[in-house]
Scaffold this active site. Structure first.
Site, PDB file in Angstrom:
ATOM      1  CB  SER A 139      -0.890   0.002   1.257  1.00  0.00           C
ATOM      2  OG  SER A 139      -1.533   1.250   1.430  1.00  0.00           O
ATOM      3  CE1 TYR A 152      -3.777  -1.765   5.848  1.00  0.00           C
ATOM      4  CE2 TYR A 152      -3.104   0.410   5.089  1.00  0.00           C
ATOM      5  CZ  TYR A 152      -3.571  -0.858   4.820  1.00  0.00           C
ATOM      6  OH  TYR A 152      -3.819  -1.238   3.519  1.00  0.00           O
TER       7      TYR A 152
END
Length: 234
Positions: A139, A152
């Protein structure tokens, strides 16, 4: 360009979203595909959507190394080999450090980072034997930190670093490793249901095409890290 027809691929988190988009693209290009996930109902739904004799669906939790070992064994038993592994399984839970529970932290690290290690660890022998390709779906959060994203961010920063180091470990065996770092994707991530309002985002089929392009690329070329964003922000 390399011919990828009749290669075999394994996609974790392949029952929906990005994983499903990658599976569709690979099947359309003649690749035999195995997808895995934890949710039996989602896997059955994916089987109906993909509707291919070149597909197998497997229930596996990437947090469990034994699950991934069994998945690889089933793939090799049915398809005879494994050429491509795509570590896509991931979860996202967001909140400040003081609000983040131990359970949510551990779930993200174990799924997004340790899970990717389990998948590669279990498949490395096959990838070496077949001069294969390992692709992790990270990501932009693996390079850009943000508030309420500590867990995250940690998992995705770690995944980027892990994949780049694995590239150095495996390149002498003619195994390629790439990490793809998407921005906003129209997917089911974090319980989201895609709609027309998400049309501005990257589509799962876009990531699928990117994977196909990587696999077809000449053997002497390796894009080791790819950042991809929507053209506009809405």
């Amino acid at each position: 360009m390399q011919d990828i027809e009749n290669k075999t691929a394994y996609i974790t988190g392949g029952a929906k979203g990005i994983g499903l988009g990658i599976a569709q693209a690979l099947l359309e290009n003649g690749v035999k595909v195995a997808v895995s996930g934890r949710d039996k109902k989602a896997l059955e739904n994916a089987k109906q959507i993909l509707n291919s004799e070149n597909l197998i669906v497997l229930q596996s939790d990437v947090r469990n190394f034994n699950d991934e070992q069994r998945a690889i064994e089933q793939i090799v038993s049915q398809f005879g080999k494994l050429d491509v592994v795509i570590a896509n399984a991931g979860v996202g839970k967001f909140g400040s450090i003081d609000d983040m529970s131990l359970e949510d932290w551990n779930t993200m690290i174990e799924t997004n980072l340790t899970g990717a290690f389990h998948t590669l660890k279990a498949s490395a022998a096959q990838l070496k034997a077949n001069k294969g390709y390992y692709i992790s779906i990270a990501s932009l959060a693996g390079a850009n930190f943000f508030a309420n994203g500590a867990a995250y961010n940690a998992s995705k920063f770690g995944l980027v670093g892990f994949t780049q180091a694995a590239m150095l470990d495996l390149r002498d065996y003619d195994v390629k490793c790439t990490t793809i770092m998407p921005g906003s994707v129209s997917s089911n991530f974090n319980g989201h249901t895609p709609s027309e309002a998400d049309n501005w985002k990257i589509q799962p089929s876009d990531i699928g095409q990117m994977v196909v392009d990587l696999l077809k690329m000449n053997s002497n070329v390796l894009p080791s890290k790819i950042e991809v964003r929507p053209t506009k922000t809405k």
